[in-house]
Design a protein around this motif. Structure first.
Motif, mmCIF file in Angstrom:
data_model
loop_
_atom_site.group_PDB
_atom_site.id
_atom_site.type_symbol
_atom_site.label_atom_id
_atom_site.label_comp_id
_atom_site.label_asym_id
_atom_site.label_seq_id
_atom_site.Cartn_x
_atom_site.Cartn_y
_atom_site.Cartn_z
ATOM 1 N N ILE A 38 35.351 52.618 35.115
ATOM 2 C CA ILE A 38 34.083 51.884 35.076
ATOM 3 C C ILE A 38 33.633 51.667 33.635
ATOM 4 O O ILE A 38 33.160 50.581 33.267
ATOM 5 C CB ILE A 38 32.999 52.646 35.872
ATOM 6 N N ASN A 39 33.783 52.680 32.821
ATOM 7 C CA ASN A 39 33.380 52.563 31.414
ATOM 8 C C ASN A 39 34.300 51.627 30.637
ATOM 9 O O ASN A 39 33.875 50.994 29.668
ATOM 10 C CB ASN A 39 33.336 53.948 30.767
ATOM 11 N N GLN A 40 35.557 51.540 31.057
ATOM 12 C CA GLN A 40 36.483 50.607 30.413
ATOM 13 C C GLN A 40 36.201 49.165 30.824
ATOM 14 O O GLN A 40 36.418 48.233 30.037
ATOM 15 C CB GLN A 40 37.929 50.968 30.797
ATOM 16 N N LEU A 41 35.708 48.982 32.046
ATOM 17 C CA LEU A 41 35.453 47.642 32.602
ATOM 18 C C LEU A 41 34.024 47.620 33.145
ATOM 19 O O LEU A 41 33.804 47.753 34.350
ATOM 20 C CB LEU A 41 36.459 47.341 33.715
ATOM 21 N N PRO A 42 33.044 47.429 32.285
ATOM 22 C CA PRO A 42 31.642 47.657 32.659
ATOM 23 C C PRO A 42 30.937 46.530 33.410
ATOM 24 O O PRO A 42 29.823 46.722 33.875
ATOM 25 C CB PRO A 42 30.978 47.874 31.293
ATOM 26 N N ASP A 43 31.534 45.376 33.550
ATOM 27 C CA ASP A 43 30.803 44.221 34.083
ATOM 28 C C ASP A 43 30.937 44.055 35.590
ATOM 29 O O ASP A 43 31.208 42.956 36.093
ATOM 30 C CB ASP A 43 31.263 42.947 33.372
ATOM 31 N N PHE A 44 30.743 45.154 36.333
ATOM 32 C CA PHE A 44 30.835 45.091 37.788
ATOM 33 C C PHE A 44 29.624 45.777 38.410
ATOM 34 O O PHE A 44 29.048 46.705 37.832
ATOM 35 C CB PHE A 44 32.126 45.737 38.283
ATOM 36 N N ASP A 45 29.266 45.311 39.602
ATOM 37 C CA ASP A 45 28.109 45.863 40.312
ATOM 38 C C ASP A 45 28.493 46.960 41.297
ATOM 39 O O ASP A 45 27.735 47.904 41.508
ATOM 40 C CB ASP A 45 27.388 44.741 41.068
ATOM 41 N N TYR A 46 29.683 46.808 41.907
ATOM 42 C CA TYR A 46 30.160 47.787 42.875
ATOM 43 C C TYR A 46 31.572 48.229 42.521
ATOM 44 O O TYR A 46 32.347 47.465 41.927
ATOM 45 C CB TYR A 46 30.169 47.214 44.294
ATOM 46 N N VAL A 47 31.889 49.453 42.896
ATOM 47 C CA VAL A 47 33.238 49.973 42.673
ATOM 48 C C VAL A 47 33.794 50.494 43.994
ATOM 49 O O VAL A 47 33.064 51.092 44.798
ATOM 50 C CB VAL A 47 33.247 51.088 41.601
ATOM 51 N N VAL A 48 35.070 50.239 44.214
ATOM 52 C CA VAL A 48 35.767 50.711 45.412
ATOM 53 C C VAL A 48 36.929 51.593 44.963
ATOM 54 O O VAL A 48 37.739 51.177 44.133
ATOM 55 C CB VAL A 48 36.315 49.527 46.242
ATOM 56 N N LEU A 49 36.995 52.789 45.494
ATOM 57 C CA LEU A 49 38.099 53.712 45.216
ATOM 58 C C LEU A 49 39.058 53.695 46.400
ATOM 59 O O LEU A 49 38.658 53.947 47.543
ATOM 60 C CB LEU A 49 37.562 55.126 44.995
ATOM 61 N N LEU A 50 40.327 53.381 46.106
ATOM 62 C CA LEU A 50 41.363 53.315 47.143
ATOM 63 C C LEU A 50 42.520 54.228 46.749
ATOM 64 O O LEU A 50 43.319 53.890 45.875
ATOM 65 C CB LEU A 50 41.863 51.874 47.304
ATOM 66 N N GLN A 51 42.600 55.382 47.368
ATOM 67 C CA GLN A 51 43.661 56.314 47.031
ATOM 68 C C GLN A 51 44.973 55.869 47.689
ATOM 69 O O GLN A 51 44.989 55.532 48.881
ATOM 70 C CB GLN A 51 43.276 57.724 47.476
ATOM 71 N N PRO A 52 46.071 55.885 46.941
ATOM 72 C CA PRO A 52 47.347 55.408 47.495
ATOM 73 C C PRO A 52 47.914 56.280 48.596
ATOM 74 O O PRO A 52 48.846 55.860 49.294
ATOM 75 C CB PRO A 52 48.268 55.390 46.271
ATOM 76 N N THR A 53 47.353 57.459 48.777
ATOM 77 C CA THR A 53 47.846 58.381 49.808
ATOM 78 C C THR A 53 47.342 58.045 51.205
ATOM 79 O O THR A 53 47.573 58.805 52.147
ATOM 80 C CB THR A 53 47.459 59.818 49.449
ATOM 81 N N SER A 54 46.646 56.900 51.357
ATOM 82 C CA SER A 54 46.176 56.448 52.674
ATOM 83 C C SER A 54 46.828 55.113 53.014
ATOM 84 O O SER A 54 46.163 54.072 53.062
ATOM 85 C CB SER A 54 44.653 56.310 52.675
ATOM 86 N N PRO A 55 48.129 55.100 53.273
ATOM 87 C CA PRO A 55 48.851 53.833 53.436
ATOM 88 C C PRO A 55 48.603 53.115 54.755
ATOM 89 O O PRO A 55 48.986 51.949 54.909
ATOM 90 C CB PRO A 55 50.320 54.257 53.333
ATOM 91 N N LEU A 56 47.962 53.774 55.722
ATOM 92 C CA LEU A 56 47.757 53.161 57.025
ATOM 93 C C LEU A 56 46.436 52.400 57.129
ATOM 94 O O LEU A 56 46.199 51.703 58.117
ATOM 95 C CB LEU A 56 47.821 54.218 58.127
ATOM 96 N N ARG A 57 45.573 52.533 56.126
ATOM 97 C CA ARG A 57 44.307 51.800 56.169
ATOM 98 C C ARG A 57 44.572 50.291 56.143
ATOM 99 O O ARG A 57 45.523 49.826 55.533
ATOM 100 C CB ARG A 57 43.404 52.197 55.007
ATOM 101 N N LEU A 58 43.713 49.541 56.789
ATOM 102 C CA LEU A 58 43.841 48.095 56.849
ATOM 103 C C LEU A 58 42.722 47.419 56.058
ATOM 104 O O LEU A 58 41.718 48.058 55.713
ATOM 105 C CB LEU A 58 43.810 47.613 58.303
#
Length: 229
Positions: A93-113
């Protein structure tokens, strides 16, 4: 973008996995584990920019090959076994500050759609909450769990005045499944956590809630994904 608010999605993937060596790029149902998350996130109606946070050159190379940006190399000190999970998110977030929302997607959940990713974003927005996380109903209720005391004496994890003998009588409970975390950027920077009193939940089916931590998890997800297509 959702209602003119810009959305940044972050996939954190360090190279030093201990339980399953090189887990994030290990082949799962015909492609690297991390590719399942990248490909699904790229379908989102709301994510404006999808990036990888990693210190590992091979992971960065593979993520880029599947169309995920890697605009920086994560510092080594944020890639240790003891590094809190929120630390790479705050760094990105600090490297790329121009966003309003952040989404964290961990790669260990491969079945999510994609329905889970966008559904979590929509749920946060619709109820006006600053954060939303994905949950699922656990296989075993904590109301039937115990801690072991001295001499292996059993003590109920959750004490209740009345006895429950039927599963149908148990209250519904939910557990974090690690698949999707969404938050307002300013709120997350101030709180330092996705999980606060204001956080709301987005329920996911158990069949899409597997979080790979062991070789057994990996084998099961490989089997499920192979049958999906």
């Amino acid at each position: 973008m959702i209602d003119n608010k810009k959305v940044l999605a972050i996939i954190p993937a360090r190279g030093g996995s201990k339980g399953i060596p090189r887990k994030n790029i290990k082949q799962l149902a015909g492609k690297p584990l991390i590719a399942w998350t990248i490909e699904e996130a790229k379908k989102s109606r709301y994510i404006d920019r999808l990036i990888l946070s990693s210190e590992d050159p091979e992971i960065i190379e593979i993520a880029r090959a599947y169309g995920c940006e890697a605009p920086f190399v994560r510092p080594k000190e944020l890639s240790e076994d003891t590094t809190p999970g929120i630390a790479p998110v705050l760094h990105a977030i600090n490297q790329l500050p121009d966003f309003d929302y952040v989404v964290l997607l961990q790669p260990t959940s491969p079945l999510r759609l994609i329905d889970d990713i966008d559904g979590c974003i929509e749920n946060m927005w619709n109820v006006g909450a600053p954060a939303c996380v994905s949950v699922t109903k656990p296989d075993k209720s904590p109301y039937w769990m115990y801690t072991l005391q001295e001499n292996n004496m059993m003590k109920k994890l959750i004490e209740r005045s009345e006895s429950i003998t039927r599963r149908q009588e148990l209250p519904d409970v939910y557990a974090l499944n690690g698949a999707v975390y969404v938050a307002e950027v300013d709120w997350l920077l101030a709180s330092g956590s996705f999980l606060e009193q204001e956080t709301v939940a987005f329920e996911m089916a158990k069949s899409r809630s597997y979080d790979i931590d062991t070789e057994e998890d990996f084998f099961l997800c490989d089997l499920l994904l192979s049958k999906r297509f």
